[in-house]
Design an enzyme around this catalytic site. Structure first.
Site, PDB file in Angstrom:
ATOM      1  N   ILE A  64       0.936  -1.300  -0.030  1.00 60.60           N
ATOM      2  CA  ILE A  64       0.000  -0.174  -0.324  1.00 60.60           C
ATOM      3  C   ILE A  64       0.533   0.889  -0.144  1.00 60.60           C
ATOM      4  O   ILE A  64       0.504   2.149  -0.593  1.00 60.60           O
ATOM      5  CB  ILE A  64      -1.148   0.137   1.018  1.00 60.60           C
ATOM      6  N   ASP A  65       2.476   0.861   0.430  1.00 61.38           N
ATOM      7  CA  ASP A  65       2.440   2.395   0.679  1.00 61.38           C
ATOM      8  C   ASP A  65       3.518   2.883  -0.178  1.00 61.38           C
ATOM      9  O   ASP A  65       3.756   3.919  -0.724  1.00 61.38           O
ATOM     10  CB  ASP A  65       3.649   1.542   1.957  1.00 61.38           C
TER      11      ASP A  65
END
Length: 671
Positions: A410-411
């Site tokens: 996600i990062d």
């Protein structure tokens, strides 16, 4: 002296300052401030130009950037142990690894897990064994010093489980004295506690092959004894009392004893079926480059597990797996060979793109376009393990590594979107489509509490961390402030500020602020990283600079600034917050994070920002780089620290660019 009217002498009374005097002093002070500001800006411009030139010069022709990813010598030691176990020792590689390991030994004979840190028992044991494999004599001064320290710390019996597993492979430790995780674990349903999807993806990929190793209990002939690493070689594993049965530790210790009994009575057909299922699970997750998860631990244990099940070293699965590990090697000028735990090209490329754009490189610069093209080609269009929790969610994320389609994170996805939107690409529709897919995927990966984790959704079970087997670091993946902040910043950038999911993310961040004013940093060290991530996100989302949370964070950052003008935070802040939070030697990356936070909070003309900018300018080398031996990245808080060698370049350039240009670059997508 002058005479008074009565004939005495004395000093004249002071003249009251006139309005013109006050105006003159105010004008002079303003001129001094303006000159100081201009001098700081000039220094920042020179530093930015040099840093920009350097960063552009190290881009790969294919469009990506990648710095070395330095961790600790257990990577190198385990590489030698793997080769010993498989019988594929190479004298040249062995000596090169030994040279690196020797060079990392501390004066007290130990090995640390981060620069300037204390000796660490498991790392010291593994390094010592690796050097013995390389031929170093146990009575050599550097070896004797290490073994004496190991004995003082409790010997092998006090080491982590993973270290003792490596030693058990050669009979240096008893398998019966290790915690158990049976391969039948793979059959636990997804709703059942301690099913494999209760573990974070990095732990899951490691545990599945280790269940095979634990079931097989192989022992290769040991080339030497290790009596010198025991406090008492006659009793290498002295008994320890169990925790109270009513405590969680006591419950899981007794569960482990039950698993040891089960190992003796396991139904053979069920055990064989479970190991075959585990093997299929492993093979299905092997990446195109032969690695597993793009990280070293799952790869080495997967190779061992499959080899124990009969896969020979010429089998394509093992041949490509071993070849992938060779690509983690970094050869240094002195002939030493360092093994990276992982490689970070996607992360490095999106951060470098953001840095260059924020520093004023034109949005249509050919090298930025090339970087965008490479990132677009890396977007993942198939489901991975994350889809177990989100089966209906279409894919659209990016991974950290060259090859890791099973585990996009996600990062990276949030930061890649921010990078792509800073580039003027000749095919804007393609960029917009990629961004839409990424935004949809990130929104779909929000946890129920409103935050975002790195790889999974709602991966917050309290049980995996309590297993005696899991003493090697964090094994679950709960939401974190730094990842949530990057997602919120990305959502604001694409116009989703008022989306209810964005507002929930903002509320989560505000609730997670520490009473001191900082935010905990999960994937970077530590409170400086968390705060440096959150304040730019809150600013992007429209949270006013006067908000109490913002002001508390500013006061905290100003309060922990070092006397030299920089910021630093030691890894020990994960263990001792009171002593170390925001404290440590100044580093380029951490100074940049603090500056990015303060600039987002509207402190551009403040004294703290001026001093921080001048520290960056003063410590820059002539070639545009910064030196940073300190570890400012985090794998597992305290247990696994990282020195990203590109952090010292990309983050200072980002901070300097935002100081000069007033904030993050906003480039139109398209030609």
């Amino acid at each position: 002296m002058t005479a008074t009217t009565d004939g005495s002498t004395g000093a004249l009374p002071p003249r009251a300052p006139s309005a013109s005097d006050a105006t003159a002093e105010k004008t002079a002070a303003s001129a001094r401030t303006r000159a100081l500001r201009e001098d700081t800006a000039d220094a920042a411009r020179r530093a930015t130009t040099r840093a920009t030139d350097h960063l552009l010069s190290v881009q790969d022709p294919a469009g990506w950037w990648k710095g070395d990813l330095e961790t600790n010598v257990t990577m190198d030691a385990e590489d030698l142990l793997l080769r010993q176990f498989l019988g594929i020792q190479d004298p040249e590689l062995t000596e090169a690894a030994a040279r690196y390991i020797r060079g990392e030994q501390c004066p007290d004979g130990t090995w640390a897990t981060f620069y300037g840190g204390p000796g660490e028992l498991s790392a010291t044991i593994e390094a010592y064994v690796a050097l013995r494999l390389a031929g170093d004599a146990p009575d050599a001064p550097h070896m004797a010093k290490a073994s004496a320290w190991v004995r003082e710390q409790g010997g092998i019996a006090a080491a982590r489980v993973f270290t003792r597993i490596w030693l058990a492979l050669f009979g240096w430790w008893k398998w019966d004295d290790l915690p158990q995780l049976p391969p039948e674990l793979l059959y636990f349903p997804k709703w059942f506690p301690l099913n494999i999807y209760d573990f974070g993806c990095w732990a899951r990929q490691t545990i599945v092959p280790l269940t095979i190793v634990s079931a097989k209990r192989p022992v290769r002939p040991a080339p030497f004894a290790l009596d010198e690493l025991h406090t008492d070689p006659r009793r290498p594993n002295p008994p320890r009392p169990l925790a109270p049965a009513a405590s969680w530790d006591g419950v899981f210790q007794r569960l482990d004893k039950a698993l040891h009994l089960y190992h003796k009575v396991a139904i053979r057909r069920l055990r064989r079926a479970a190991m075959c299922s585990a093997a299929r699970w492993i093979i299905e997750r092997q990446e195109n480059d032969g690695c597993w998860g793009g990280i070293q631990p799952p790869a080495v244990y997967s190779v061992i597990a499959l080899h124990l099940l009969g896969y020979d070293l010429d089998h394509p699965v093992l041949r490509t797996g071993l070849a992938s590990l060779d690509r983690f090697a970094v050869w240094r000028a002195d002939g030493a060979r360092m093994i990276e735990a992982c490689q970070s090209p996607v992360w490095d490329t999106c951060l470098a793109t953001i840095a260059l754009a924020d520093a004023g490189v034109p949005a249509d610069h050919p090298q930025l376009v090339r970087a965008a093209e490479w990132m677009l080609a890396e977007q993942i269009d198939r489901p991975g393990d994350w889809s177990v929790k989100r089966p209906q969610l279409p894919s659209g994320g990016w991974a950290f590594e060259f090859e890791n389609d099973n585990y996009p994170d996600i990062d990276d996805t949030a930061e890649v979107v921010l990078a792509l939107r800073r580039v003027k690409h000749p095919d804007p529709q393609r960029v917009e489509a990629a961004v839409r897919r990424a935004v949809r995927w990130n929104l779909g990966m929000q946890s129920k509490d409103g935050g975002w984790a790195a790889f999974d959704v709602d991966n917050t079970s309290p049980f995996p961390n309590r297993l005696p087997f899991c003493d090697f670091g964090e094994v679950i993946d709960p939401p974190s402030a730094d990842v949530t902040a990057h997602v919120v910043e990305m959502l604001a950038d694409v116009g989703r500020t008022h989306d209810p999911r964005t507002r929930r993310g903002i509320a989560w961040l505000l609730a997670e602020q520490d009473p001191c004013g900082a935010w905990f940093g999960r994937w970077g060290t530590n409170y400086v990283y968390g705060t440096g991530s959150v304040l730019p996100a809150l600013a992007a989302a429209g949270i006013p600079r006067s908000h109490p949370a913002v002001r508390r964070a500013v006061r905290w950052l100003e309060g922990v600034q070092n006397d030299d003008g920089g910021w630093g935070e030691d890894q020990r802040s994960y263990r001792d917050k009171e002593q170390w939070a925001g404290r440590g030697a100044s580093t380029a990356s951490q100074t940049a994070w603090a500056l990015m936070a303060l600039l987002a909070a509207g402190e551009r003309d403040g004294e703290a920002v001026r001093r921080g900018v001048r520290w960056l300018a003063a410590t820059q080398r002539e070639d545009g780089t910064w030196d940073e031996p300190y570890f400012t990245g985090t794998g597992f808080p305290w247990d696994f620290s990282i020195n990203y060698h590109l952090y010292r370049q990309v983050f200072p350039l980002t901070a300097l660019g935002r100081y000069l240009n007033g904030g993050p670059a906003v480039a139109p997508v398209g030609a």
